[in-house]
Design a protein around this motif. Structure first.
Motif, PDB file in Angstrom:
ATOM      1  N   PHE A  18       0.319   4.188   0.413  1.00  0.00           N
ATOM      2  CA  PHE A  18      -0.236   5.367  -0.263  1.00  0.00           C
ATOM      3  C   PHE A  18      -0.163   6.632   0.593  1.00  0.00           C
ATOM      4  O   PHE A  18       0.303   7.671   0.134  1.00  0.00           O
ATOM      5  CB  PHE A  18      -1.682   5.106  -0.684  1.00  0.00           C
ATOM      6  N   SER A  24      -0.236   2.638  -5.903  1.00  0.00           N
ATOM      7  CA  SER A  24      -1.448   3.392  -5.568  1.00  0.00           C
ATOM      8  C   SER A  24      -1.323   4.869  -5.913  1.00  0.00           C
ATOM      9  O   SER A  24      -2.315   5.500  -6.278  1.00  0.00           O
ATOM     10  CB  SER A  24      -1.784   3.215  -4.095  1.00  0.00           C
ATOM     11  N   LYS A  39       8.702  21.682  -3.054  1.00  0.00           N
ATOM     12  CA  LYS A  39       7.870  20.495  -3.136  1.00  0.00           C
ATOM     13  C   LYS A  39       6.830  20.635  -4.251  1.00  0.00           C
ATOM     14  O   LYS A  39       6.294  19.648  -4.735  1.00  0.00           O
ATOM     15  CB  LYS A  39       7.186  20.271  -1.783  1.00  0.00           C
ATOM     16  N   THR A  44       1.578  12.039   0.873  1.00  0.00           N
ATOM     17  CA  THR A  44       1.662  13.283   1.627  1.00  0.00           C
ATOM     18  C   THR A  44       3.095  13.760   1.821  1.00  0.00           C
ATOM     19  O   THR A  44       3.329  14.954   1.924  1.00  0.00           O
ATOM     20  CB  THR A  44       1.007  13.168   3.014  1.00  0.00           C
ATOM     21  N   MET A  45       4.049  12.838   1.868  1.00  0.00           N
ATOM     22  CA  MET A  45       5.400  13.281   2.198  1.00  0.00           C
ATOM     23  C   MET A  45       6.255  13.651   1.004  1.00  0.00           C
ATOM     24  O   MET A  45       7.167  14.460   1.120  1.00  0.00           O
ATOM     25  CB  MET A  45       6.117  12.209   3.026  1.00  0.00           C
ATOM     26  N   TYR A  55      -0.246  13.718  -5.798  1.00  0.00           N
ATOM     27  CA  TYR A  55      -0.362  12.424  -5.126  1.00  0.00           C
ATOM     28  C   TYR A  55       1.013  11.811  -4.865  1.00  0.00           C
ATOM     29  O   TYR A  55       1.152  10.596  -4.796  1.00  0.00           O
ATOM     30  CB  TYR A  55      -1.270  11.452  -5.891  1.00  0.00           C
ATOM     31  N   ASP A  86       0.835  -1.194   0.000  1.00  0.00           N
ATOM     32  CA  ASP A  86       0.000   0.000   0.000  1.00  0.00           C
ATOM     33  C   ASP A  86       0.879   1.257   0.000  1.00  0.00           C
ATOM     34  O   ASP A  86       1.199   1.772  -1.066  1.00  0.00           O
ATOM     35  CB  ASP A  86      -0.928  -0.074   1.227  1.00  0.00           C
ATOM     36  N   PRO A 146      -7.628  -3.579   2.597  1.00  0.00           N
ATOM     37  CA  PRO A 146      -6.970  -2.382   2.058  1.00  0.00           C
ATOM     38  C   PRO A 146      -7.043  -2.257   0.546  1.00  0.00           C
ATOM     39  O   PRO A 146      -7.190  -1.152   0.027  1.00  0.00           O
ATOM     40  CB  PRO A 146      -5.511  -2.536   2.510  1.00  0.00           C
ATOM     41  N   PHE A 159      -9.047   0.971  -2.334  1.00  0.00           N
ATOM     42  CA  PHE A 159      -8.609   1.597  -3.587  1.00  0.00           C
ATOM     43  C   PHE A 159      -9.549   1.258  -4.719  1.00  0.00           C
ATOM     44  O   PHE A 159      -9.912   2.085  -5.522  1.00  0.00           O
ATOM     45  CB  PHE A 159      -7.204   1.135  -3.954  1.00  0.00           C
ATOM     46  N   GLU A 192       7.933  22.721   1.563  1.00  0.00           N
ATOM     47  CA  GLU A 192       6.542  22.996   1.206  1.00  0.00           C
ATOM     48  C   GLU A 192       6.419  24.470   0.847  1.00  0.00           C
ATOM     49  O   GLU A 192       7.251  25.273   1.258  1.00  0.00           O
ATOM     50  CB  GLU A 192       5.654  22.778   2.431  1.00  0.00           C
TER      51      GLU A 192
END
Lengths: 309, 479
Positions: A241, A264, B232, A246-247, A252, A239, B30, B34, B295
């Motif tokens: 995801f 994913s 980023k 986010t990092m 995405y 997974d 999981p 998706f 960021e």
């Protein structure tokens, strides 16, 4: 069973089975259906394209790269997490010195057990923020700040952890391992405590050391738990995801330049951002197949005789 | 106590069975989340276009009293207070109650609703998770806004709404010649600096690239970074690269990119010169340390702490950073400095409209949505926006003179006055999402020094060539 009981039992079974069919099986079927179309995800108009999406998948370097990254995760995450958790669990349960017949944890093991469990109560979203601060690319980041204090880097050349193609996968893996070890430590501890003390005592009398009692007694008797852990961690590795999306950089996640892509993230980008939803569904089907294969292989490969006491 | 092996002749033991099915269940859960993201629900249901009220000159769409409107607003750099103020005003005038949603997750919240044929009535479709306009358009989900734009203006009913707007601001909402998105906010893009820092150091706004590099050099020597960017999100550094290309090679160079010219990047002198200029900043070490991985808010906050001389951004910057900006920071906007032989003057800026508002074609309250949009383009609402969000709208002279603008916004007003007709605006970002993403990836590599300008040009050209194979490329052209 007496007559009439079958109908009675079936009646009770019907509703759960129906729910399962509607909410679990049907989405799979639907996804497979969509994967044969050029659906764009924002309306119900699309046409049938046969296996085109699957053919395109085989030539999609980004997706194939992502599969490769997932495989890397699959190899390393379970091994590292389980080894660390086993080691720590052994230390807090049976690694202590001579007291209590030599079968006790190191000093303060109760405290450690609680502390090790802490990471598990944090959600992945919080972890992403937390480790975002650890890996921050300027000297305000924890790692860079530390390295700077130690004189290992220069202030104007901090390491951009998540923006380095060679580091990014390992940086992500470290987060998952950090998160998981505590939980499996507690799981293994529980299993270890159900191993009768007298086995250890007997081993001690026969002159077994820590290493011997671990490999000859603890590990074989824990095999069921290790196997479960392996399957669980395999799923985490397939997974990834939340952390990747986010990092890392990119829509995405998956950056820099696709070096941290997992299946994913590629799927979500195609599904929602590029409007290639049919194609993304084909990826979803491939993900399902791979995950099933992995789990079957894991269960088969780790199967062995079980001990009962 | 003793050990026995599991019975082998009994097939699957009970415990085995339970264990295995549990394991399989764990796997399917999981994956399912998706897959079910792919699964859709429901079919299409048509919008309801029948007006409930009577159509008059003041009420061109026939809004009835006591109706409803479902408003979804991206809550990003501009917040969503302005929309609440509008909704209050809308309710006062028409008695229409609004359902307000302020969110950053536009795609997550709206994609299922579009797909199910149950979209909101008006959407500010913006931010990192916006639904791409080209994707929505290709799915027939957007209302052609011609009806709103041709309606009489609220302030002056003798004029059409479209004639009260700053020229050219409707362009980015075009898809195949139709305006399907109203880019409401007048935005300028370029470089930003602190007036206070510059005064202290005795620097002046650099007009040429050499002057710019000289300031970067001096800043770096004093322990301040030269250029900061929002690493980023390579979108921001692409603003600098692309604007340099446009200013150096003129509108022709810009259109070559939007029109997917086979020599848009490779074979374009302007592109080569511009990318090499940006790379010079990287190579000489004038980037703010670590900026490549930060960021957008982290990077901008460092800049607010005087850790970098320049940053590249659009005019939402001031409102986005309002809490992090020191009171005496004196935020200033400036155009991209010029390379030798530039075809456009220094004053030229990328300007135009951002923050696309859309009306879904299947909206339930179309009359209310159209009226809402018409009122957005009134002086009253435009002023409300400027007050709440510290930015300008596309309504010409849309801000009441009594409103005092903050220094950054004020400097953008001056810059766009000086630019006059010398404004330009790329459209490939709205037309070709995949190409945009590939250009961003290449720029990320360039800024991290992992590729050289020649390689960047090659990758950029490859992205253009790939987009040219997209069937949509035949319909999207600009002259």
């Amino acid at each position: 069973m007496r007559k009439g009981q079958y109908t009675f039992v079936t009646g009770f079974l019907f509703i759960p089975v129906a729910l399962y069919l509607v909410f679990v099986i049907w989405p799979y079927v639907q996804t497979f259906g969509y994967s044969l179309t050029d659906w764009k995800g924002q309306s119900q108009t699309f046409s049938f394209v046969g296996l085109d999406n699957y053919v395109a998948l085989l030539e999609d370097d980004v997706f194939l790269g992502a599969v490769w990254h997932n495989i890397l995760f699959l190899v390393f995450i379970p091994v590292i997490t389980i080894l660390l958790a086993l080691f720590l669990a052994f230390m807090v349960n049976a690694g202590g010195g001579g007291r209590a017949g030599g079968v006790s944890g190191v000093t303060g093991s109760k405290f450690y057990k609680v502390v090790y469990f802490f990471p598990q109560v944090l959600s992945l979203a919080i972890l992403a923020v937390l480790f975002g601060a650890v890996y921050r690319s300027d000297t305000g980041g924890m790692l860079n700040g530390l390295l700077l204090k130690l004189g290992l880097i220069e202030a104007d050349r901090p390491i951009e952890w998540l923006n380095e193609p060679d580091f990014v996968l390992w940086a992500l893996m470290a987060v998952v391992v950090w998160h998981g070890v505590g939980f499996y430590l507690v799981l293994f501890s529980a299993a270890m405590q159900s191993i009768p003390r007298d086995i250890y005592e007997a081993a001690l009398i026969d002159g077994a050391g820590r290493a011997q009692s671990f490999f000859r007694i603890t590990l074989p008797l824990l095999w069921d738990s290790v196997q479960t852990a392996w399957v669980y961690l395999g799923i985490v590795a397939m997974d990834m995801f939340v952390l990747v999306s986010t990092m890392t950089s990119g829509d995405y996640g998956g950056g820099p330049d696709h070096h941290s892509e997992v299946m994913s993230t590629v799927m979500m980008r195609n599904f929602l951002y590029f409007g290639r939803s049919g194609y993304a569904c084909a990826m979803g089907v491939v993900m399902l197949l791979l995950t099933l294969i992995v789990s079957v292989v894991t269960l088969r490969a780790t199967r062995r005789e079980r001990l009962e006491f | 106590m003793g050990s026995t092996s599991a019975p082998k002749n009994d097939g699957l033991g009970r415990r085995d069975l339970i264990k295995r099915s549990a394991a399989l269940g764990l796997i399917s859960v999981p994956t399912m989340s998706f897959l079910s993201a792919c699964a859709s629900s429901g079919g299409d249901s048509g919008g309801n276009d029948a007006p409930k009220g009577e159509k008059t000159k003041d009420n061109p769409f026939g809004v009835a009293k006591g109706g409803k409107i479902d408003v979804v607003v991206f809550k990003g750099g501009y917040g969503d207070e302005y929309a609440k103020a509008w909704e209050a005003s809308f309710n006062k005038k028409w008695g229409v109650t609004a359902t307000h949603t302020g969110t950053q997750e536009i795609t997550g919240k709206l994609q299922p609703r579009f797909n199910a044929g149950n979209p909101p009535d008006i959407v500010d479709n913006s931010g990192a998770q916006k639904i791409k306009i080209d994707v929505l358009y290709k799915n027939d989900q957007l209302l052609d806004l011609a009806e709103v734009l041709d309606a009489p203006s609220v302030d002056d009913p003798s004029k059409k709404v479209r004639d009260t707007l700053i020229p050219g601001t409707l362009d980015p909402g075009l898809q195949e010649g139709k305006v399907v998105a109203l880019n409401y906010i007048y935005t300028v893009w370029g470089l930003w600096y602190s007036g206070k820092l510059f005064k202290e150091k005795g620097w002046t706004e650099p007009k040429t690239w050499d002057e710019f590099l000289a300031i970067c050099k001096e800043a770096t020597a004093q322990g301040i970074g030269g250029l900061a960017h929002q690493g980023k999100y390579p979108y921001y550094i692409n603003v600098a690269i692309m604007d340099l290309i446009a200013k150096t090679g003129g509108l022709e160079a810009m259109k070559a990119i939007d029109n997917l010219d086979p020599r848009a990047f490779v074979g374009s002198d302007a592109a080569k010169q511009a990318v090499e200029a940006i790379y010079e900043v990287v190579e000489k070490g004038y980037l703010m340390p670590g900026t490549n991985g930060l960021e957008h808010t982290e990077s901008q906050t460092r800049w607010n702490q005087y850790k970098a001389a320049f940053i590249t951004c659009g005019s939402w910057l001031e409102n986005e950073q309002i809490k992090q900006t020191p009171a005496d920071f004196d935020m200033r906007f400036m155009p991209m400095p010029l390379l030798p032989g530039s075809k456009m003057p220094y004053e030229a800026i990328r300007a135009g409209s951002g923050e696309p508002f859309i009306i879904p074609s299947k909206a339930k309250n179309l009359a209310e949505a159209k009226e809402f949009m018409r009122m957005m383009l009134s002086k009253e609402w435009s002023t409300l926006f400027a007050k709440e969000a510290n930015s300008l709208t596309i309504l010409a002279d849309g801000v009441d003179p009594s409103v005092k603008l903050r220094p950054g916004t004020q400097s953008t007003v001056e810059a766009s006055k000086k630019a006059g007709p010398n404004t330009f605006r790329y459209l490939y970002t709205e037309w070709y999402s995949e190409m945009d993403t590939e250009l961003q990836n290449a720029s990320n590599e360039l800024m991290a020094k992992r590729i050289q300008p020649a390689e960047w040009l090659k990758r950029a050209q490859a992205a253009v060539d790939k987009a040219a194979k997209d069937p949509a490329s035949k319909k999207n052209r600009r002259d």
